[in-house]
Design an enzyme around this catalytic site. Structure first.
Site, PDB file in Angstrom:
ATOM      1  N   HIS A 139      17.457 -13.122  13.489  1.00 12.29           N
ATOM      2  CA  HIS A 139      17.114 -12.635  12.138  1.00 12.29           C
ATOM      3  C   HIS A 139      18.100 -13.118  11.069  1.00 12.29           C
ATOM      4  O   HIS A 139      17.812 -13.005   9.879  1.00 12.29           O
ATOM      5  CB  HIS A 139      17.090 -11.101  12.101  1.00 12.29           C
ATOM      6  CG  HIS A 139      16.003 -10.484  12.925  1.00 12.29           C
ATOM      7  ND1 HIS A 139      14.680 -10.864  12.818  1.00 12.29           N
ATOM      8  CD2 HIS A 139      16.037  -9.504  13.877  1.00 12.29           C
ATOM      9  CE1 HIS A 139      13.947 -10.148  13.665  1.00 12.29           C
ATOM     10  NE2 HIS A 139      14.744  -9.323  14.329  1.00 12.29           N
ATOM     11  N   ASP A 176      10.868 -12.632  21.440  1.00 11.50           N
ATOM     12  CA  ASP A 176      11.322 -11.312  20.985  1.00 11.50           C
ATOM     13  C   ASP A 176      10.169 -10.660  20.208  1.00 11.50           C
ATOM     14  O   ASP A 176       9.379 -11.341  19.567  1.00 11.50           O
ATOM     15  CB  ASP A 176      12.546 -11.498  20.072  1.00 11.50           C
ATOM     16  CG  ASP A 176      13.198 -10.193  19.662  1.00 11.50           C
ATOM     17  OD1 ASP A 176      14.256  -9.861  20.223  1.00 11.50           O
ATOM     18  OD2 ASP A 176      12.648  -9.494  18.774  1.00 11.50           O
ATOM     19  N   HIS A 178      10.105  -9.041  17.590  1.00  6.08           N
ATOM     20  CA  HIS A 178      10.224  -9.168  16.136  1.00  6.08           C
ATOM     21  C   HIS A 178      10.149 -10.639  15.727  1.00  6.08           C
ATOM     22  O   HIS A 178      10.466 -11.526  16.527  1.00  6.08           O
ATOM     23  CB  HIS A 178      11.549  -8.551  15.667  1.00  6.08           C
ATOM     24  CG  HIS A 178      11.726  -7.126  16.116  1.00  6.08           C
ATOM     25  ND1 HIS A 178      12.505  -6.785  17.206  1.00  6.08           N
ATOM     26  CD2 HIS A 178      11.181  -5.986  15.645  1.00  6.08           C
ATOM     27  CE1 HIS A 178      12.439  -5.451  17.375  1.00  6.08           C
ATOM     28  NE2 HIS A 178      11.642  -4.954  16.459  1.00  6.08           N
ATOM     29  N   ASP A 264      12.294  -6.817  23.938  1.00  2.29           N
ATOM     30  CA  ASP A 264      11.782  -5.643  23.225  1.00  2.29           C
ATOM     31  C   ASP A 264      10.261  -5.673  23.070  1.00  2.29           C
ATOM     32  O   ASP A 264       9.684  -4.798  22.435  1.00  2.29           O
ATOM     33  CB  ASP A 264      12.478  -5.467  21.863  1.00  2.29           C
ATOM     34  CG  ASP A 264      12.701  -6.763  21.130  1.00  2.29           C
ATOM     35  OD1 ASP A 264      12.126  -7.795  21.539  1.00  2.29           O
ATOM     36  OD2 ASP A 264      13.469  -6.767  20.148  1.00  2.29           O
TER      37      ASP A 264
END
Ligand code: ZN
Length: 366
Positions: A139, A176, A178, A264
């Protein structure tokens, strides 16, 4: 040939303070650990040891990325800010990204660990490698960290490899849950890095990771987002791999495959709403290894990102490493019988609709 494994105790010493302070200031929730705390990663590492798989891995000692190496991507002002605060009592790289004393050095070791894994694979010391590093990176953007990420580990390692190893085309496959927004931003206008991200639609960051974000300038067509609906399980992910990820890689023909690897997306993660099982991660790994063998001598590096279930991340991680090494340990995933009965694990029509739309974008990869 061997599988490399990057690990360092200091990764566990990155202090993310207290979730109540960071996320819910004021007396509304009992203080406790930040979601991104050492436990999931440490337990993953522990299972690698207890299962005996560690005996079949080649340990890779991470080095510290230099300030200049971090600055291949990040602004100096941001690096200096983290360095200064880290020498004092810590601070916040942006919202939700707190860090403690010494986290600058641990961040250097995390980015450096990714670079160590790249070097080992590109120098032929190992065939593939997993960097179990922390803090995560996907990120973080040029100007600041975000979403628990200080420095963009995979991006910094790719830029290093292009410099040190004259690496040509690289593809990233970020699974991931996200959106890998930092990796996307780093290479958005470049055609020499294909960035692919599979993620839960509009989860984090907000309004990021849509199908329309396909790159710009020389990078047009070389960014591929697969925003899957919440509730997607192994069926949807494997369909996305078969119909999008693998064909995209076959068209692009990278010299190295990089996987920002978060767990995740698992069925019991507190920060995502997907249903991937350890067998799902195993199957995705198998498909990537096969295409890596076809295209780039098996060269693949995974850099660890998120994953917040203390009791499930270890089994997902072990399954991935078992595939990478080709060695099945005696450990069985104790969650498997429970998850096998969950409804909606197979591919659903509304998931296929998104996959079909994303699959159209593969044609623009040349
Ligand atoms: Zn994540």
């Amino acid at each position: 040939m061997a599988t490399g494994f990057v690990w360092h105790e200091l990764y566990m010493w990155h202090n993310t303070w207290n979730w109540a302070q960071v996320f819910a200031p004021g007396l509304t929730i009992q203080p406790g650990e930040h979601a991104e705390n050492p436990e999931t990663k440490r337990r993953f590492r522990n299972l690698v040891e207890v299962s005996g798989l560690i005996d079949h891995l080649t340990p890779l000692k991470p080095r510290y990325a230099t300030e200049d190496e971090l600055a291949r991507f990040h602004d100096r002002e941001y690096i200096w800010k983290i360095k200064k605060l880290s020498a004092e009592n810590g601070g916040d790289a942006s919202s939700l990204t707190p860090f403690g004393r010494g986290s600058y050095e641990i961040g250097q070791l995390s980015a450096g660990g990714a670079m160590t894994a790249f070097d080992a694979v590109l120098e032929g010391k190992v065939k593939n490698a997993y960097a179990l590093i922390r803090p995560p990176g996907h990120h973080a953007i040029r100007e600041y960290g975000m979403g628990f990420c200080l420095f963009a580990n995979a991006v910094i390692a790719i830029l290093h490899a292009k410099e040190a190893h004259k690496l040509g085309r690289v593809a990233t496959v970020d699974w991931d849950v996200h959106h890998g927004n930092g990796t996307q931003a780093a290479f958005y206008d470049r055609g020499d890095v294909l960035t692919i991200s599979l993620h839960q639609d509009n989860l984090f960051p907000a309004n990021s990771g849509g199908l329309a974000e396909t790159g710009e300038g020389k990078g047009k067509g070389f960014n591929l987002n697969i925003p899957l609906p919440p509730g997607s399980g192994d069926g949807a992910y494997l369909a996305a791999f078969e119909q999008i990820v693998i064909p995209a890689l076959q068209r692009y023909k990278p010299e190295l495959i990089v996987v920002p690897s978060g767990f995740d997306g698992s069925g019991v993660d507190p920060l995502g709403r997907m249903m991937i099982t350890s067998e799902g991660y195993r199957a995705m790994t198998r498909m990537l290894l096969k295409v890596a063998d076809e295209l780039c001598g098996g060269r693949m590096v995974m850099t660890h990102e998120g994953g917040y279930s203390q009791t499930y991340v270890p089994y997902c991680g072990l399954a991935v490493l078992e595939e990478m090494t080709g060695i099945k340990t005696h450990v069985d995933d104790p969650w498997a019988p429970l998850m096998a009965n969950w409804g909606g694990m197979g591919l659903q029509p509304h998931q296929q609709a998104v996959i079909s739309e994303a699959a159209n974008l593969v044609q623009s990869i040349t």
